[in-house]
Design a protein around this motif. Structure first.
Motif, mmCIF file in Angstrom:
data_model
loop_
_atom_site.group_PDB
_atom_site.id
_atom_site.type_symbol
_atom_site.label_atom_id
_atom_site.label_comp_id
_atom_site.label_asym_id
_atom_site.label_seq_id
_atom_site.Cartn_x
_atom_site.Cartn_y
_atom_site.Cartn_z
ATOM 1 N N GLN A 16 77.807 34.848 20.361
ATOM 2 C CA GLN A 16 79.378 34.464 21.159
ATOM 3 C C GLN A 16 79.661 33.662 19.631
ATOM 4 O OE1 GLN A 16 78.516 31.406 24.074
ATOM 5 N NE2 GLN A 16 80.196 29.873 24.083
ATOM 6 N N PRO A 17 80.944 33.380 19.403
ATOM 7 C CA PRO A 17 81.429 32.875 18.174
ATOM 8 C C PRO A 17 81.733 31.580 18.334
ATOM 9 C CG PRO A 17 83.562 34.967 18.926
ATOM 10 C CD PRO A 17 82.538 34.897 20.071
ATOM 11 N N VAL A 18 82.112 30.629 17.380
ATOM 12 C CA VAL A 18 81.908 29.353 17.261
ATOM 13 C C VAL A 18 82.867 28.389 17.984
ATOM 14 C CG1 VAL A 18 81.279 26.645 17.075
ATOM 15 C CG2 VAL A 18 80.006 28.875 16.716
ATOM 16 N N GLU A 19 83.780 28.261 18.635
ATOM 17 C CA GLU A 19 85.372 27.897 19.024
ATOM 18 C C GLU A 19 85.947 26.819 17.105
ATOM 19 O OE1 GLU A 19 82.853 27.048 21.162
ATOM 20 O OE2 GLU A 19 83.059 27.211 22.782
ATOM 21 N N ALA A 20 87.029 27.407 17.187
ATOM 22 C CA ALA A 20 87.666 26.725 16.012
ATOM 23 C C ALA A 20 87.242 25.009 15.764
ATOM 24 C CB ALA A 20 89.165 27.251 15.839
ATOM 25 N N GLU A 21 87.712 24.113 16.982
ATOM 26 C CA GLU A 21 87.463 23.313 16.745
ATOM 27 C C GLU A 21 86.306 22.937 16.573
ATOM 28 O OE1 GLU A 21 87.306 20.477 20.644
ATOM 29 O OE2 GLU A 21 89.657 21.227 20.527
ATOM 30 N N LYS A 22 84.917 23.003 16.977
ATOM 31 C CA LYS A 22 84.148 23.072 16.733
ATOM 32 C C LYS A 22 83.468 23.200 15.742
ATOM 33 C CE LYS A 22 81.890 23.223 21.630
ATOM 34 N NZ LYS A 22 80.116 23.048 21.980
ATOM 35 N N ARG A 23 84.035 24.195 14.579
ATOM 36 C CA ARG A 23 83.794 24.317 13.806
ATOM 37 C C ARG A 23 84.143 23.418 12.677
ATOM 38 N NH1 ARG A 23 86.826 29.493 11.894
ATOM 39 N NH2 ARG A 23 88.547 28.418 11.916
ATOM 40 N N GLU A 24 85.554 22.678 13.056
ATOM 41 C CA GLU A 24 85.610 22.290 12.154
ATOM 42 C C GLU A 24 85.538 20.392 12.172
ATOM 43 O OE1 GLU A 24 89.866 22.022 11.980
ATOM 44 O OE2 GLU A 24 90.259 20.027 11.374
ATOM 45 N N TRP A 46 81.843 28.305 5.494
ATOM 46 C CA TRP A 46 81.283 28.940 6.676
ATOM 47 C C TRP A 46 81.511 30.169 7.117
ATOM 48 C CZ3 TRP A 46 80.509 26.347 11.603
ATOM 49 C CH2 TRP A 46 80.919 26.733 12.997
ATOM 50 N N VAL A 47 80.342 30.732 6.867
ATOM 51 C CA VAL A 47 80.180 32.640 5.859
ATOM 52 C C VAL A 47 80.207 32.779 7.795
ATOM 53 C CG1 VAL A 47 78.929 34.167 5.044
ATOM 54 C CG2 VAL A 47 79.152 32.247 3.994
ATOM 55 N N GLU A 48 81.066 33.775 8.110
ATOM 56 C CA GLU A 48 81.387 34.313 9.099
ATOM 57 C C GLU A 48 81.224 36.337 9.097
ATOM 58 O OE1 GLU A 48 83.491 32.730 11.905
ATOM 59 O OE2 GLU A 48 86.045 33.339 10.635
ATOM 60 N N SER A 49 81.661 36.075 7.957
ATOM 61 C CA SER A 49 82.038 38.261 8.155
ATOM 62 C C SER A 49 81.287 38.500 8.047
ATOM 63 C CB SER A 49 82.674 38.622 5.889
ATOM 64 O OG SER A 49 82.222 39.000 5.416
ATOM 65 N N PRO A 50 80.530 39.502 8.658
ATOM 66 C CA PRO A 50 79.033 40.854 9.094
ATOM 67 C C PRO A 50 78.687 40.971 7.422
ATOM 68 C CG PRO A 50 80.981 41.502 10.581
ATOM 69 C CD PRO A 50 81.853 40.297 9.527
ATOM 70 N N GLU A 51 80.125 41.692 6.661
ATOM 71 C CA GLU A 51 79.224 41.873 5.730
ATOM 72 C C GLU A 51 78.379 40.996 4.748
ATOM 73 O OE1 GLU A 51 82.057 42.264 6.329
ATOM 74 O OE2 GLU A 51 82.473 44.427 7.388
ATOM 75 N N ARG A 52 79.597 39.908 4.820
ATOM 76 C CA ARG A 52 78.685 38.472 4.061
ATOM 77 C C ARG A 52 77.259 38.255 4.763
ATOM 78 N NH1 ARG A 52 83.780 36.889 2.365
ATOM 79 N NH2 ARG A 52 84.718 37.359 0.771
ATOM 80 N N LYS A 53 77.441 37.868 5.995
ATOM 81 C CA LYS A 53 75.903 37.707 6.464
ATOM 82 C C LYS A 53 75.075 38.331 5.845
ATOM 83 C CE LYS A 53 77.572 37.048 10.937
ATOM 84 N NZ LYS A 53 77.342 37.339 11.807
ATOM 85 N N ALA A 54 75.499 39.552 6.289
ATOM 86 C CA ALA A 54 74.349 41.385 5.379
ATOM 87 C C ALA A 54 73.343 40.722 4.500
ATOM 88 C CB ALA A 54 74.764 42.418 5.944
ATOM 89 N N ALA A 65 66.705 37.428 10.124
ATOM 90 C CA ALA A 65 67.309 38.217 10.875
ATOM 91 C C ALA A 65 68.538 37.117 11.254
ATOM 92 C CB ALA A 65 66.879 38.876 12.204
ATOM 93 N N MET A 66 68.180 36.096 11.211
ATOM 94 C CA MET A 66 69.358 35.317 12.090
ATOM 95 C C MET A 66 69.875 34.585 11.444
ATOM 96 S SD MET A 66 66.633 31.360 11.452
ATOM 97 C CE MET A 66 65.567 31.425 9.963
ATOM 98 N N LEU A 67 70.562 35.332 10.750
ATOM 99 C CA LEU A 67 71.189 35.360 9.157
ATOM 100 C C LEU A 67 72.339 35.750 9.643
ATOM 101 C CD1 LEU A 67 69.876 34.011 5.744
ATOM 102 C CD2 LEU A 67 70.792 32.976 7.502
ATOM 103 N N GLU A 68 71.991 37.233 10.162
ATOM 104 C CA GLU A 68 73.085 38.161 10.360
ATOM 105 C C GLU A 68 72.780 37.992 12.531
ATOM 106 O OE1 GLU A 68 71.335 41.874 8.851
ATOM 107 O OE2 GLU A 68 73.220 42.385 8.867
ATOM 108 N N GLU A 69 72.488 36.788 12.751
ATOM 109 C CA GLU A 69 72.116 37.224 14.273
ATOM 110 C C GLU A 69 73.191 36.966 14.807
ATOM 111 O OE1 GLU A 69 68.702 37.592 16.883
ATOM 112 O OE2 GLU A 69 69.379 36.095 17.064
ATOM 113 N N ALA A 70 73.311 35.774 14.412
ATOM 114 C CA ALA A 70 74.106 33.668 14.375
ATOM 115 C C ALA A 70 75.670 34.519 13.439
ATOM 116 C CB ALA A 70 73.413 32.680 13.981
ATOM 117 N N PRO A 71 76.136 33.740 14.290
ATOM 118 C CA PRO A 71 78.144 34.222 14.372
ATOM 119 C C PRO A 71 78.320 34.026 12.482
ATOM 120 C CG PRO A 71 77.689 32.539 15.924
ATOM 121 C CD PRO A 71 76.343 32.545 15.382
#
Ligand SMILES: Cc1cc2nc3c(=O)[nH]c(=O)nc-3n(C[C@H](O)[C@H](O)[C@H](O)COP(=O)(O)O)c2cc1C
Length: 164
Positions: A16-24, A46-54, A65-71
């Motif tokens: 589940q992604p984190v809402e933009a408001e919470k991110r801010e 705030w790194v959310e691109s799957p490629e960068r997380k990998a 693994a948590m670095l890829e599992e987390a949104p």
């Protein structure tokens, strides 16, 4: 005090992604932290691109693994490696404080985090295309927890506090 006592390291996350408001709000907590001479030589990524997380996962010593599992993954970087009068580096000191602010705010918003030091700084910089002169001080996955809370013990107060 509730956040200080209630926060725990979270190592499994919902997609589940984190809402933009919470991110801010998390970023704003980071921004409000004090820094030596108020220089604020830092940035929170705030790194959310799957490629960068990998790539971040590959840069973690244990291939966490948590670095890829987390949104998303928080990466706190510094722009000055100056040393203060006490001979401690300004970036590690300032950014450790700011990251703590972000992590506590994340907890208040219902989000999990896990401070991580098991990564190769050079590989993280390569993964995110960060130039020379920038230090990677702290990393943490961030997202909604997908595990039971585990409260880890602390030393008793009398062992870690002394009035002189
Ligand atoms: C500077 C620092 C580095 C850490 N590095 C890692 C890490 O690389 N991987 C990990 O799973 N946890 C890491 N942790 C989390 C600690 O293991 C955790 O904070 C500690 O066991 C206390 O548990 P709690 O955070 O749930 O209270 C780190 C914590 C700190 C403060």
């Amino acid at each position: 005090m509730e956040a200080l006592a209630g926060r725990t390291s979270v190592r499994h996350y919902k997609s589940q992604p984190v809402e933009a408001e919470k991110r801010e709000q998390v970023a704003n907590a980071f921004r409000l932290a004090p820094s030596a001479r108020n220089l604020q030589n830092w940035k929170l990524l705030w790194v959310e691109s799957p490629e960068r997380k990998a790539k971040l996962r590959q840069a973690s010593a244990g291939k966490s693994a948590m670095l890829e599992e987390a949104p998303a993954v928080l990466v706190a970087v510094g722009y000055s490696q100056d040393v203060m009068t006490n001979s401690h580096r300004v970036d590690t000191t300032d950014i450790s404080i700011a990251m703590s602010y972000a992590i506590l705010e994340a907890y208040e918003l219902g989000l999990g985090t896990c401070w991580m030091a098991s990564y190769s700084e050079e590989e993280v910089k390569k993964a995110l295309g960060l130039p020379e002169g920038i230090s990677v001080v702290a990393i943490s996955p961030i997202g909604y927890p997908a595990e039971e809370k585990t409260v880890r013990p602390r030393k008793p107060l009398k062992e870690v506090f002394q009035v002189l």
